[in-house]
Design an enzyme around this catalytic site. Structure first.
Site, PDB file in Angstrom:
ATOM      1  N   SER A  20       0.762  -0.960   0.064  1.00 10.21           N
ATOM      2  CA  SER A  20      -0.441   0.085  -0.110  1.00 10.21           C
ATOM      3  C   SER A  20       0.537   1.101  -0.002  1.00 10.21           C
ATOM      4  O   SER A  20       0.242   2.187   0.485  1.00 10.21           O
ATOM      5  CB  SER A  20      -0.640   0.052   1.281  1.00 10.21           C
ATOM      6  OG  SER A  20      -0.379   0.291   2.758  1.00 10.21           O
ATOM      7  N   THR A 150     -38.825  25.494 -13.990  1.00  6.72           N
ATOM      8  CA  THR A 150     -38.922  24.388 -13.381  1.00  6.72           C
ATOM      9  C   THR A 150     -39.140  23.566 -14.980  1.00  6.72           C
ATOM     10  O   THR A 150     -39.735  23.654 -15.443  1.00  6.72           O
ATOM     11  CB  THR A 150     -40.198  23.699 -12.741  1.00  6.72           C
ATOM     12  OG1 THR A 150     -41.462  24.801 -13.063  1.00  6.72           O
ATOM     13  CG2 THR A 150     -40.736  24.762 -11.164  1.00  6.72           C
ATOM     14  N   HIS A 151     -38.940  22.068 -14.912  1.00  4.60           N
ATOM     15  CA  HIS A 151     -38.404  21.595 -16.509  1.00  4.60           C
ATOM     16  C   HIS A 151     -37.688  22.102 -17.300  1.00  4.60           C
ATOM     17  O   HIS A 151     -38.467  22.036 -18.056  1.00  4.60           O
ATOM     18  CB  HIS A 151     -40.294  21.022 -16.673  1.00  4.60           C
ATOM     19  CG  HIS A 151     -40.724  20.244 -15.053  1.00  4.60           C
ATOM     20  ND1 HIS A 151     -40.957  19.597 -15.247  1.00  4.60           N
ATOM     21  CD2 HIS A 151     -41.837  21.151 -14.570  1.00  4.60           C
ATOM     22  CE1 HIS A 151     -42.062  18.757 -14.703  1.00  4.60           C
ATOM     23  NE2 HIS A 151     -42.503  20.247 -14.032  1.00  4.60           N
ATOM     24  N   SER A 272     -11.263  27.309 -28.088  1.00  5.21           N
ATOM     25  CA  SER A 272     -11.558  25.377 -28.973  1.00  5.21           C
ATOM     26  C   SER A 272     -10.189  25.613 -29.503  1.00  5.21           C
ATOM     27  O   SER A 272      -9.413  26.784 -29.879  1.00  5.21           O
ATOM     28  CB  SER A 272     -12.302  25.607 -29.410  1.00  5.21           C
ATOM     29  OG  SER A 272     -12.696  25.122 -30.856  1.00  5.21           O
ATOM     30  N   LYS A 278     -14.886  30.130 -29.383  1.00  3.43           N
ATOM     31  CA  LYS A 278     -15.821  29.890 -28.449  1.00  3.43           C
ATOM     32  C   LYS A 278     -14.620  30.238 -26.789  1.00  3.43           C
ATOM     33  O   LYS A 278     -13.654  30.000 -26.913  1.00  3.43           O
ATOM     34  CB  LYS A 278     -15.098  27.828 -28.720  1.00  3.43           C
ATOM     35  CG  LYS A 278     -15.918  27.138 -29.200  1.00  3.43           C
ATOM     36  CD  LYS A 278     -17.712  26.749 -29.475  1.00  3.43           C
ATOM     37  CE  LYS A 278     -18.236  26.470 -28.067  1.00  3.43           C
ATOM     38  NZ  LYS A 278     -17.334  25.281 -28.434  1.00  3.43           N
ATOM     39  N   ASN A 280     -15.527  28.143 -23.067  1.00  3.50           N
ATOM     40  CA  ASN A 280     -16.299  26.544 -23.204  1.00  3.50           C
ATOM     41  C   ASN A 280     -16.109  27.177 -21.370  1.00  3.50           C
ATOM     42  O   ASN A 280     -14.808  26.987 -20.744  1.00  3.50           O
ATOM     43  CB  ASN A 280     -16.003  25.779 -23.904  1.00  3.50           C
ATOM     44  CG  ASN A 280     -15.374  25.077 -25.626  1.00  3.50           C
ATOM     45  OD1 ASN A 280     -16.779  25.422 -25.357  1.00  3.50           O
ATOM     46  ND2 ASN A 280     -15.339  25.111 -25.855  1.00  3.50           N
ATOM     47  N   GLU A 285     -17.665  22.018 -16.550  1.00  7.30           N
ATOM     48  CA  GLU A 285     -18.295  20.649 -17.086  1.00  7.30           C
ATOM     49  C   GLU A 285     -17.649  19.194 -16.201  1.00  7.30           C
ATOM     50  O   GLU A 285     -18.263  18.383 -16.125  1.00  7.30           O
ATOM     51  CB  GLU A 285     -17.722  20.655 -18.153  1.00  7.30           C
ATOM     52  CG  GLU A 285     -18.451  21.598 -19.526  1.00  7.30           C
ATOM     53  CD  GLU A 285     -17.839  21.049 -20.820  1.00  7.30           C
ATOM     54  OE1 GLU A 285     -19.351  21.447 -21.384  1.00  7.30           O
ATOM     55  OE2 GLU A 285     -16.817  21.757 -21.058  1.00  7.30           O
TER      56      GLU A 285
HETATM   57  N1  ARG Z   1      -1.204  -1.559   4.688  1.00  4.44           N
HETATM   58  C1  ARG Z   1      -2.309  -2.357   5.627  1.00  4.44           C
HETATM   59  C2  ARG Z   1      -3.896  -0.972   5.462  1.00  4.44           C
HETATM   60  O1  ARG Z   1      -3.024   0.079   4.710  1.00  4.44           O
HETATM   61  C3  ARG Z   1      -2.072  -2.106   6.739  1.00  4.44           C
HETATM   62  C4  ARG Z   1      -2.168  -3.045   8.172  1.00  4.44           C
HETATM   63  C5  ARG Z   1      -1.971  -3.635   7.903  1.00  4.44           C
HETATM   64  N2  ARG Z   1      -2.509  -5.092   9.521  1.00  4.44           N
HETATM   65  C6  ARG Z   1      -2.746  -6.478   8.940  1.00  4.44           C
HETATM   66  N3  ARG Z   1      -2.760  -7.383   9.482  1.00  4.44           N
HETATM   67  N4  ARG Z   1      -2.005  -7.151   7.651  1.00  4.44           N
HETATM   68  O2  ARG Z   1      -4.734  -1.445   5.794  1.00  4.44           O
END
Ligand code: ARG
Length: 491
Positions: A20, A150-151, A272, A278, A280, A285
């Site tokens: 992560s 409305t509408h 554009s 243009k 825009n 958007e």
């Molecule tokens: N990288 C994990 C997360 O973002 C942290 C917790 C991991 N815990 C575990 N018991 N594997 O959630």
């Protein structure tokens, strides 16, 4: 680093899949602060010597100052990488004690709570600015009559300020929701450990106070498993960006040549590559589209947490990217709308002209018949409907109808109303008159606009004080924590 049981190292491909690290960068600082608070608590509860604490804190401060030193390669996440860094710097005898009575399960949710707590304060402060911008522009346009739809069909006469204030009210509710969610986010899960707490004597309240939390999440299973307050936050952002999308849509429409009510500033428009004429409304958007993205973020999180068993599951790691993205996208979108609102050019004449040549005056005329002639509304509805039908056939405003036309309509309806009287009502019913006559609370008459402006201004200044107090409380806790850390490092 945690592979005490396994003999084999994690497969490279699997490590990449598990990691992560990419999204953990945004919780890095919080993780260090959490570790500092936890280590101080461990020392104060007698589980670390002052020498060990000093070594750990020195390593953590080093990591905070120069995070690029933290080796991320080979680690599953930032928690593991920081602990490995501390062990490398402080030695295993001291650094190896930092994770006493703690787990990545309470650690990760602690970090996210700290991050989202700051995000909520940022979103609230940015939102307060947008609401103020809307109220400021409303103050300048209290008397600018404009058609309400409305509408998307012409409905009644209103004012531009009334529209702006309608968005402000809607956003105020988003503010209320965010403000409430904060209380539920600002609770410390630290010390819940893996799921069932610890047999080592710890002080959860101490770490909560050190980190600026209002309270703790009491139940250790709840603290590590629940993500409902993040869901609530993401839902609030989805609702908020939906409001922004609505504002964007109105502005896109009104800035078309066909409407011509407003013109976006050049700083908020694109051009554009092919068509030189243009201008825009791309930022608007995109705001409209971002609302779908944030809703998608919410749906991702909902899907991930749905029916997970109690206790941490690695699935929970996947809520971080959509949650962080929802915060960042919402902040950007609020800022864009804020800038667009403040820099918008308003063509008052165009709005007035459209209002004064429109049949949106019809309900006002029908209501005057009710007021002045005590005609049942159903009857006056029919009379004015028939008048509009005649006028529209001749492509003229109601005020251009002949007395004889009015008399014919009245005769057909057998209403007992004098044609001259109705002709006078029609002639006098200008957009200005229509707005003056509108009496009900919340309608677009001048006095109502002023009252709405003052109540919104009061509301927003109260929120600004509250947001500042919350931000200061967190900052104060961090300043105190830093002082405490520095104190222990010197001793
Ligand atoms: N990288 C994990 C997360 O973002 C942290 C917790 C991991 N815990 C575990 N018991 N594997 O959630």
């Amino acid at each position: 680093m945690y592979r005490s049981r396994s003999n084999d190292k994690l497969d490279d491909q699997v490590l990449k899949f598990l990691s992560s690290m990419q999204h953990d960068q945004s919780i890095l600082d919080y993780d260090i602060l959490g570790s500092e608070a936890h280590s101080i608590m461990l020392y104060e509860m007698g589980h670390l010597t002052s020498g060990e604490l000093k070594k750990i804190l020195t390593a953590l401060e080093d990591a905070m100052q120069k995070p690029e030193q933290i080796q991320t390669e080979g680690h599953e996440d930032i928690h593991e990488a920081i602990e490995a860094f501390v062990i490398r710097k402080a030695g295993n005898d001291a650094g190896g004690k930092m994770h006493t009575a703690r787990s990545r399960n309470d650690q990760v949710v602690l970090d996210i709570r700290m991050k989202i707590r700051d995000d909520i304060n940022d979103v609230c402060a940015t939102l307060a600015s947008l609401i103020e911008g809307l109220v400021t522009r409303a103050k300048e346009n209290k008397d600018v009559s404009m058609i309400m739809y409305t509408h998307l069909q012409q409905a009644q006469i209103g004012t531009f300020s009334h529209f702006l204030l309608s968005y402000a009210y809607s956003l105020m509710r988003d503010m209320e929701r965010l403000y409430l969610v904060y209380q539920r986010v600002n609770q410390s899960p630290l010390g819940a450990c893996a799921i069932g707490g610890s047999s080592i004597r710890i002080d959860r309240k101490k770490t909560a106070v050190l980190l600026g939390f209002d309270s703790i999440v009491r139940n250790s299973i709840d603290a590590t498993s629940s993500r409902d307050s993040f869901l609530e936050y993401a839902s609030t952002l989805a609702i908020l960006t939906n409001t922004l999308g609505r504002i964007a849509e109105d502005f896109i429409l009104w800035s078309t040549t066909e409407f011509g009510y407003i013109e976006l500033s050049d700083r908020y428009s694109s051009t554009s590559s092919a068509m030189p004429q243009k201008k825009n409304p791309d930022p608007l958007e995109l705001t409209r589209a971002k609302s779908a993205i944030v809703t998608g973020n919410l749906v991702s999180i909902l899907g991930i947490v749905k029916a997970l068993p109690s206790g941490y599951s690695r699935d929970l790691q996947e809520i971080k990217p959509p949650l962080l993205a929802a915060s960042a996208t919402t902040l950007d979108a609020i800022r864009v709308i804020d800038g667009a609102v403040r820099s918008l050019r308003i063509d008052k004449e165009m709005m007035r002209h459209a209002a004064s040549t429109s049949y949106a005056i019809a309900l006002d005329i029908a209501e005057q018949l009710v007021i002045q002639n005590k005609v049942p509304f159903r009857v006056s509805h029919r009379i004015v409907g028939a008048l509009v039908e005649r006028a529209s056939k001749g492509k003229m405003p109601l005020s251009k109808l002949q007395l004889s036309d009015i008399a014919t309509v009245l005769k057909a309806q057998n209403a007992g109303v004098k044609a001259a009287k109705l002709a006078k009502i029609i002639k006098e019913m200008t957009p200005e008159k229509s707005l003056q006559a509108r009496k009900s609370t919340g309608s677009p008459n001048l006095q109502e606009q002023e009252e709405m402006i003052s109540s919104l201004s009061q509301g927003i200044s109260n929120y600004k004080i509250g947001i500042k107090r919350r931000t200061n409380k967190v900052q104060c806790a961090f300043d105190n924590l830093e002082k405490t850390v520095k104190g222990y490092m010197k001793s």
